[in-house]
Design a protein around this motif. Structure first.
Motif, mmCIF file in Angstrom:
data_model
loop_
_atom_site.group_PDB
_atom_site.id
_atom_site.type_symbol
_atom_site.label_atom_id
_atom_site.label_comp_id
_atom_site.label_asym_id
_atom_site.label_seq_id
_atom_site.Cartn_x
_atom_site.Cartn_y
_atom_site.Cartn_z
ATOM 1 N N ASN A 1 0.705 -1.217 -0.092
ATOM 2 C CA ASN A 1 -0.071 0.050 -0.035
ATOM 3 C C ASN A 1 1.097 1.284 0.034
ATOM 4 O O ASN A 1 0.567 2.243 0.608
ATOM 5 C CB ASN A 1 -0.842 0.046 1.423
ATOM 6 N N SER A 2 1.895 1.311 -0.854
ATOM 7 C CA SER A 2 2.849 2.363 -0.930
ATOM 8 C C SER A 2 2.477 3.422 -1.591
ATOM 9 O O SER A 2 3.011 4.455 -1.660
ATOM 10 C CB SER A 2 4.149 1.978 -1.166
ATOM 11 N N GLY A 3 1.297 3.496 -2.414
ATOM 12 C CA GLY A 3 0.790 4.597 -3.173
ATOM 13 C C GLY A 3 1.180 4.392 -4.698
ATOM 14 O O GLY A 3 0.587 5.289 -5.420
ATOM 15 N N GLU A 4 1.879 3.345 -4.920
ATOM 16 C CA GLU A 4 2.159 3.084 -6.360
ATOM 17 C C GLU A 4 0.949 2.448 -7.026
ATOM 18 O O GLU A 4 0.834 1.122 -6.718
ATOM 19 C CB GLU A 4 3.296 2.495 -6.726
ATOM 20 N N HIS A 5 0.216 2.949 -7.878
ATOM 21 C CA HIS A 5 -1.001 2.508 -8.508
ATOM 22 C C HIS A 5 -0.967 2.657 -9.925
ATOM 23 O O HIS A 5 -0.307 3.220 -10.347
ATOM 24 C CB HIS A 5 -2.312 2.919 -7.921
ATOM 25 N N GLY A 6 -1.754 1.683 -10.715
ATOM 26 C CA GLY A 6 -1.795 1.771 -12.045
ATOM 27 C C GLY A 6 -0.688 1.108 -12.823
ATOM 28 O O GLY A 6 0.177 0.592 -12.400
ATOM 29 N N PRO A 7 -0.884 1.284 -14.238
ATOM 30 C CA PRO A 7 -0.023 0.484 -15.065
ATOM 31 C C PRO A 7 1.479 0.758 -15.370
ATOM 32 O O PRO A 7 1.653 1.986 -14.928
ATOM 33 C CB PRO A 7 -0.825 0.277 -16.385
ATOM 34 N N LYS A 8 2.218 0.009 -15.754
ATOM 35 C CA LYS A 8 3.780 0.251 -16.039
ATOM 36 C C LYS A 8 3.881 1.178 -17.117
ATOM 37 O O LYS A 8 3.029 0.917 -18.139
ATOM 38 C CB LYS A 8 4.638 -0.881 -15.973
ATOM 39 N N PRO A 9 4.637 2.068 -17.247
ATOM 40 C CA PRO A 9 4.628 2.823 -18.689
ATOM 41 C C PRO A 9 4.938 1.862 -20.041
ATOM 42 O O PRO A 9 4.075 2.188 -21.024
ATOM 43 C CB PRO A 9 6.025 3.688 -18.525
ATOM 44 N N SER A 10 5.566 0.716 -19.861
ATOM 45 C CA SER A 10 5.827 -0.049 -21.151
ATOM 46 C C SER A 10 4.357 -0.788 -21.264
ATOM 47 O O SER A 10 4.248 -1.145 -22.440
ATOM 48 C CB SER A 10 6.542 -1.174 -20.484
ATOM 49 N N GLU A 11 3.671 -0.967 -20.233
ATOM 50 C CA GLU A 11 2.200 -1.567 -20.541
ATOM 51 C C GLU A 11 1.523 -0.482 -21.359
ATOM 52 O O GLU A 11 1.038 -0.858 -22.462
ATOM 53 C CB GLU A 11 1.861 -2.150 -19.317
ATOM 54 N N VAL A 12 1.411 0.449 -20.890
ATOM 55 C CA VAL A 12 0.704 1.659 -21.527
ATOM 56 C C VAL A 12 1.205 1.767 -22.926
ATOM 57 O O VAL A 12 0.212 1.973 -23.851
ATOM 58 C CB VAL A 12 0.731 2.927 -20.793
ATOM 59 N N TYR A 13 2.585 2.088 -23.321
ATOM 60 C CA TYR A 13 3.173 2.324 -24.513
ATOM 61 C C TYR A 13 2.757 0.842 -25.356
ATOM 62 O O TYR A 13 2.347 1.073 -26.760
ATOM 63 C CB TYR A 13 4.782 2.256 -24.504
ATOM 64 N N GLY A 14 2.749 -0.123 -24.806
ATOM 65 C CA GLY A 14 2.445 -1.567 -25.616
ATOM 66 C C GLY A 14 0.873 -1.318 -26.118
ATOM 67 O O GLY A 14 0.402 -1.699 -27.222
#
Length: 167
Positions: free
Chosen positions: A38-51
């Motif tokens: 629960n460190s606050g890092e949410h969402g997809p990775k940039p490589s997933e978004v670029y793909g």
């Protein structure tokens, strides 16, 4: 809930004692550099978004290309599209691309043939790492000889071993 770095093996372990039931092996790795979940890092990775964006753009570009190539010009004019490349390029660009790929493959094969020494060259058989057989153990009896070191066999010895009995 699985740990963040768990790996499920695709292999299934079959056992006769389980009567056909299968179990999946699971291995988990703990990364000491990871912070708490629960460190606050949410969402997809940039490589997933670029793909994802790249795959969507590929589908959109292919659709536009095929529409431009196959829809007749009067239909394009009826939907107020007047500026587009000549239909010649619908066939020319893929043809040029295929010719360039074929020529690149032929050039690559030719470059490999040019950089390979001819079959009659001695550099194919001998180089700076060649090791001749050591003859200092020839005075020992057969049972007392240690295992020989690794060495290269000469082409004359190979020919004698392979083709001497053919006579």
């Amino acid at each position: 809930m699985e740990e963040p770095h768990s790996v499920n093996s695709p292999r299934t372990i079959l056992s006769f004692s389980n009567r056909g039931r299968t179990t999946t092996a699971s291995v988990s790795f703990v990364d000491p550099n990871d912070e708490k979940p629960n460190s606050g890092e949410h969402g997809p990775k940039p490589s997933e978004v670029y793909g994802f964006v790249g795959s969507i753009m590929t589908v959109v570009a292919t659709t536009i290309y095929l529409a431009w190539a196959y829809i007749p010009e009067p239909w394009l004019h009826s939907i107020v599209i007047f500026y587009y490349p000549n239909k010649y390029w619908a066939l020319a660009v893929p043809t040029y691309a295929m010719v360039i790929i074929v020529l690149a493959v032929i050039f690559y094969i030719g470059l490999n043939f040019m950089s390979t020494p001819p079959p009659t060259s001695l550099t194919i058989m001998f180089d700076e790492f060649c090791r001749e057989s050591s003859s200092f153990l020839s005075h020992m009896e057969r049972d007392e000889q240690p295992i020989e070191l690794i060495f290269d066999l000469g082409i004359d010895k190979i020919n004698i071993l392979m083709f001497d009995d053919v006579k």
